[in-house]
Design a protein around this motif. Structure first.
Motif, PDB file in Angstrom:
ATOM      1  N   TYR A   1      49.342  34.469  33.559  1.00  0.00           N
ATOM      2  CA  TYR A   1      49.228  35.897  33.936  1.00  0.00           C
ATOM      3  C   TYR A   1      47.780  36.465  33.997  1.00  0.00           C
ATOM      4  O   TYR A   1      47.234  37.290  34.961  1.00  0.00           O
ATOM      5  N   LEU A   2      46.861  35.877  32.952  1.00  0.00           N
ATOM      6  CA  LEU A   2      45.416  36.276  33.388  1.00  0.00           C
ATOM      7  C   LEU A   2      44.840  35.764  34.627  1.00  0.00           C
ATOM      8  O   LEU A   2      44.056  36.310  35.140  1.00  0.00           O
ATOM      9  N   MET A   3      45.411  34.452  34.978  1.00  0.00           N
ATOM     10  CA  MET A   3      44.810  33.790  36.411  1.00  0.00           C
ATOM     11  C   MET A   3      45.604  35.047  37.419  1.00  0.00           C
ATOM     12  O   MET A   3      44.761  35.249  38.296  1.00  0.00           O
ATOM     13  N   GLN A   4      46.720  35.521  37.455  1.00  0.00           N
ATOM     14  CA  GLN A   4      47.007  36.544  38.545  1.00  0.00           C
ATOM     15  C   GLN A   4      46.277  37.858  38.190  1.00  0.00           C
ATOM     16  O   GLN A   4      46.342  38.260  39.477  1.00  0.00           O
ATOM     17  N   THR A   5      45.859  38.048  37.455  1.00  0.00           N
ATOM     18  CA  THR A   5      45.222  39.524  37.354  1.00  0.00           C
ATOM     19  C   THR A   5      43.562  39.412  37.647  1.00  0.00           C
ATOM     20  O   THR A   5      43.061  40.428  37.789  1.00  0.00           O
ATOM     21  N   LEU A   6      43.305  38.294  37.996  1.00  0.00           N
ATOM     22  CA  LEU A   6      41.663  38.079  38.376  1.00  0.00           C
ATOM     23  C   LEU A   6      41.518  38.824  39.553  1.00  0.00           C
ATOM     24  O   LEU A   6      42.300  38.743  40.583  1.00  0.00           O
ATOM     25  N   ASP A   7      40.334  39.418  39.664  1.00  0.00           N
ATOM     26  CA  ASP A   7      40.033  40.208  40.830  1.00  0.00           C
ATOM     27  C   ASP A   7      38.989  39.174  41.738  1.00  0.00           C
ATOM     28  O   ASP A   7      37.869  38.911  41.357  1.00  0.00           O
ATOM     29  N   SER A   8      39.614  38.602  42.884  1.00  0.00           N
ATOM     30  CA  SER A   8      38.863  37.775  43.719  1.00  0.00           C
ATOM     31  C   SER A   8      37.509  38.192  44.214  1.00  0.00           C
ATOM     32  O   SER A   8      36.848  37.534  45.214  1.00  0.00           O
ATOM     33  N   ASN A   9      37.336  39.631  44.289  1.00  0.00           N
ATOM     34  CA  ASN A   9      36.267  39.862  44.843  1.00  0.00           C
ATOM     35  C   ASN A   9      34.797  39.725  43.725  1.00  0.00           C
ATOM     36  O   ASN A   9      33.686  39.969  44.342  1.00  0.00           O
ATOM     37  N   TYR A  10      35.033  39.283  42.562  1.00  0.00           N
ATOM     38  CA  TYR A  10      33.868  38.727  42.082  1.00  0.00           C
ATOM     39  C   TYR A  10      33.990  37.249  41.734  1.00  0.00           C
ATOM     40  O   TYR A  10      34.833  36.621  41.510  1.00  0.00           O
TER      41      TYR A  10
ATOM     42  N   GLY B   1      36.736  33.217  39.968  1.00  0.00           N
ATOM     43  CA  GLY B   1      37.070  31.835  40.432  1.00  0.00           C
ATOM     44  C   GLY B   1      36.612  30.909  39.287  1.00  0.00           C
ATOM     45  O   GLY B   1      37.257  29.920  39.032  1.00  0.00           O
ATOM     46  N   ASN B   2      35.489  31.162  38.853  1.00  0.00           N
ATOM     47  CA  ASN B   2      35.036  30.271  37.385  1.00  0.00           C
ATOM     48  C   ASN B   2      36.118  30.350  36.375  1.00  0.00           C
ATOM     49  O   ASN B   2      36.392  29.557  35.911  1.00  0.00           O
ATOM     50  N   LEU B   3      36.569  31.706  36.222  1.00  0.00           N
ATOM     51  CA  LEU B   3      37.519  31.996  35.084  1.00  0.00           C
ATOM     52  C   LEU B   3      38.896  31.208  35.482  1.00  0.00           C
ATOM     53  O   LEU B   3      39.648  30.582  34.613  1.00  0.00           O
TER      54      LEU B   3
ATOM     55  N   GLU C   1      43.035  27.089  34.549  1.00  0.00           N
ATOM     56  CA  GLU C   1      43.898  25.849  34.757  1.00  0.00           C
ATOM     57  C   GLU C   1      43.454  24.825  34.128  1.00  0.00           C
ATOM     58  O   GLU C   1      44.300  23.927  33.967  1.00  0.00           O
ATOM     59  N   TYR C   2      42.235  24.469  33.778  1.00  0.00           N
ATOM     60  CA  TYR C   2      41.886  23.324  32.715  1.00  0.00           C
ATOM     61  C   TYR C   2      42.462  23.537  31.557  1.00  0.00           C
ATOM     62  O   TYR C   2      42.965  22.677  30.939  1.00  0.00           O
ATOM     63  N   PHE C   3      42.556  24.850  30.821  1.00  0.00           N
ATOM     64  CA  PHE C   3      43.268  25.103  29.681  1.00  0.00           C
ATOM     65  C   PHE C   3      44.704  24.597  29.808  1.00  0.00           C
ATOM     66  O   PHE C   3      45.278  24.148  28.911  1.00  0.00           O
TER      67      PHE C   3
END
Length: 109
Positions: free
Chosen positions: A45-54, A58-60, A65-67
């Protein structure tokens, strides 16, 4: 606020992972599977809510994914070591966002 929701999600994820450690140690693999899948769902869910403009998104995303890979590994091998690696990192992220949220509220006041 969104910041408070994010903090709560990190907190819940950490609690699920900690429960997973206990269930694996107790050899209660059904319960460990349940809580570890819930932790994975939070991270997805946290991955889906990331704003790719920042750039940080990408780092998060890579970190999440690693987690997830570590959690899957722990769940499959019934090994607590990967979980014990992930938990402090999740807690650090939570604490970082908690501090950022505090600063934002302080500056708004």
């Amino acid at each position: 606020t969104q910041g408070e929701l994010l903090i709560k999600l990190y907190d819940t994820c950490s609690k699920r992972l900690s429960a997973g450690v206990i269930y694996i140690e107790e050899k209660n693999y059904q319960k460990s599977n349940e809580v570890l899948q819930k932790a994975q769902a939070i991270l997805r869910y946290l991955m889906q809510t990331l704003d790719s403009n920042y750039e940080i998104s990408g780092n998060l995303s890579s970190l999440y994914e690693y987690f997830i890979r570590l959690i899957i590994n722990a769940n499959m091998k019934k090994d607590t070591a990967p979980l014990l690696e992930v938990i402090p990192m999740i807690d650090t992220l939570r604490d970082t966002f908690k501090e950022a949220e505090r600063i934002v509220h302080k500056n708004r006041a």
